[in-house]
Enzyme design. Structure first.
Site, mmCIF file in Angstrom:
data_model
loop_
_atom_site.group_PDB
_atom_site.id
_atom_site.type_symbol
_atom_site.label_atom_id
_atom_site.label_comp_id
_atom_site.label_asym_id
_atom_site.label_seq_id
_atom_site.Cartn_x
_atom_site.Cartn_y
_atom_site.Cartn_z
ATOM 1 C CB THR A 24 12.318 -9.168 -11.363
ATOM 2 O OG1 THR A 24 13.604 -9.103 -12.019
ATOM 3 C CG2 THR A 24 11.749 -10.679 -11.570
ATOM 4 N N GLY B 71 0.775 -1.194 0.008
ATOM 5 C CA GLY B 71 -0.161 -0.067 -0.133
ATOM 6 C C GLY B 71 0.814 1.386 0.206
ATOM 7 C CB CYS C 273 4.954 5.322 20.556
ATOM 8 S SG CYS C 273 6.123 5.386 21.783
ATOM 9 C CD GLN D 70 -7.091 -1.008 6.801
ATOM 10 O OE1 GLN D 70 -7.772 -2.137 6.958
ATOM 11 N NE2 GLN D 70 -5.946 -0.899 7.359
ATOM 12 C CB ALA E 278 -1.744 -9.015 -0.985
ATOM 13 C CG HIS E 279 -0.322 -6.574 4.455
ATOM 14 N ND1 HIS E 279 -0.319 -6.537 5.635
ATOM 15 C CD2 HIS E 279 -0.126 -5.712 3.803
ATOM 16 C CE1 HIS E 279 -0.040 -4.955 5.927
ATOM 17 N NE2 HIS E 279 -0.123 -4.344 4.571
#
Length: 407
Positions: free
Chosen positions: A242, A78, A344, A184, A205-206
């Protein structure tokens, strides 16, 4: 480590950060790694086998996203897709103004800062207390020197889903290109790129049980565009390097699983029902307040929030906000993996969330955010223990804060 409770290990409720890869995805990647490991640009048989799988995967992903295969540019995820979209679309244009919302992902903020260094102006569109973009402000700014708009479709921290079609229509009428961060959204609702009034779309994809390290950028064929990464002319000359054939194959398989799940439930992500059941129980507890749109507010309300998303503001019994960031490790000790929207600070303590502050919350409230995000690996029984775990964690944090303040 497993992803569900039911006595089988920790419960994973952090899907908006990343998702555990589906078994079918791992199988597809293993097969690709064994049979299509060669460089897909090579002209011998090994290379041709890799090229064939790459293009078959491209066709499948294009079908899932409702775009022409030529519109797809594979990236590393992303963040690269967003940078490629904004910097690539801006490069052929004279310096102008980029519009972004006040609730964008840090990747978009970083790309916008890069454009500022190249002489572009950046204007920020305000949002209301639910995180929705002010369309009146958008209309007033869609005039020269505005040349590009970038909007997050589904906000990862508070779950707000923006009215992309309404935004896109306004951009089209003004002749301004629109990029949409759909990281999302893809996999949780149907996306038909060719029928949407947008010019560029980013996804990864994740977030949908695919592999990390691969994403996609969709680009309108007639949009002037300069590649961010040059090289060997891969991806139609729009992204050098590649291609990661096994990762792309995993991406394609993950989208197939999402399509099948949506089709089996009338186009609705079934995880929404799990989310709603858990949310009802959580909102009955003291010291928990919903941030972002309420999906329980009626039939239309569910369209305003990501279907797998819960975001809460946490306070003690006296109503004082507690640190969402400090609550996360306490929840982990209860066997629940969640996340906090607040970043943080450099000193290691809680910092208020810019997203929640943009929605009008105080600094203390904006540091009290907690996010629970679900996925298809869960069943209703897995979530039974969550309210009690959250209450125990909240009590432990309030007690720790009380001890600290009494010293």
């Amino acid at each position: 480590m497993t992803t569900a409770a039911s006595g089988h290990g920790p419960l994973y409720l952090d899907a908006c950060a990343t998702t555990p890869p589906a078994a079918a995805v791992l199988e597809a990647m293993a097969s690709a790694a064994a049979t299509a490991w060669a460089n897909p640009s090579s002209l011998h048989g090994f290379g041709l086998a890799a090229a064939e799988l790459l293009e078959r995967s491209r066709l499948g992903i294009a079908s899932s996203l409702g775009c022409d295969p030529e519109a797809l540019v594979f990236t590393s995820g992303g963040t690269e897709s967003i940078h490629t979209a904004l910097l690539g679309a801006a490069a052929p244009l004279p310096s102008g103004r980029l519009l972004i919302s006040a609730v964008e992902h840090p990747a978009t903020l970083a790309a916008a800062a890069a454009l500022e260094r190249r002489g572009w102006q950046v204007a920020v569109l305000p949002v209301d207390r639910l995180g929705r973009i002010d369309l009146t402000a958008l209309e007033s700014l869609l005039e020269p020197p505005t040349r590009l708009v970038s909007v997050i479709w589904g906000q990862s921290e508070v779950g707000t889903v923006q009215p992309i079609e309404a935004i896109g229509r306004r951009c089209r009428q003004a002749g301004v290109a629109l990029h949409v961060d759909a990281v999302q959204v893809v996999g949780h609702r149907g996306v038909a790129f060719n029928r949407l009034p947008i010019d560029l779309l980013s996804c990864a994809a994740h977030k949908l049980q695919g592999p990390r390290g691969v994403g996609a950028l969709l680009v309108r064929p007639d949009l002037p565009f300069v590649p961010l990464i040059g090289g060997g002319g891969q991806e139609g000359g729009r992204r050098g390097g590649t291609e990661a054939v096994a990762l792309v194959a995993g991406f394609a398989r993950a989208l197939e699983l999402c399509d099948a799940r949506l089709a089996a439930h009338g186009g609705t992500d079934p995880v929404a029902a799990l989310r709603d059941g858990l949310l009802r129980r959580l909102l009955d507890l003291p010291g928990l307040r919903l941030s972002g749109p309420d999906p329980l507010g009626g039939p239309a309300a569910s369209d305003d929030r990501l279907p797998h998303h819960i975001s809460l503001l946490i306070s003690d019994t006296a109503g004082a906000p507690l640190s969402g960031r400090r609550l996360v490790p306490m929840l982990w000790r209860q066997g629940v993996a969640a996340s906090s929207g607040s970043a943080c600070s450099s000193g290691g303590g809680p910092a208020p969330s810019p997203v929640l502050q943009a929605m009008g919350l105080t600094q203390a409230e904006a540091a009290s955010g907690l996010r629970l995000s679900l996925g298809p690996w869960l069943q209703a029984a897995d979530l039974e223990s969550v309210p009690e775990a959250l209450m125990r964690s909240r009590a432990a944090l309030a007690q720790a804060d009380g001890r600290a303040s009494s010293r």
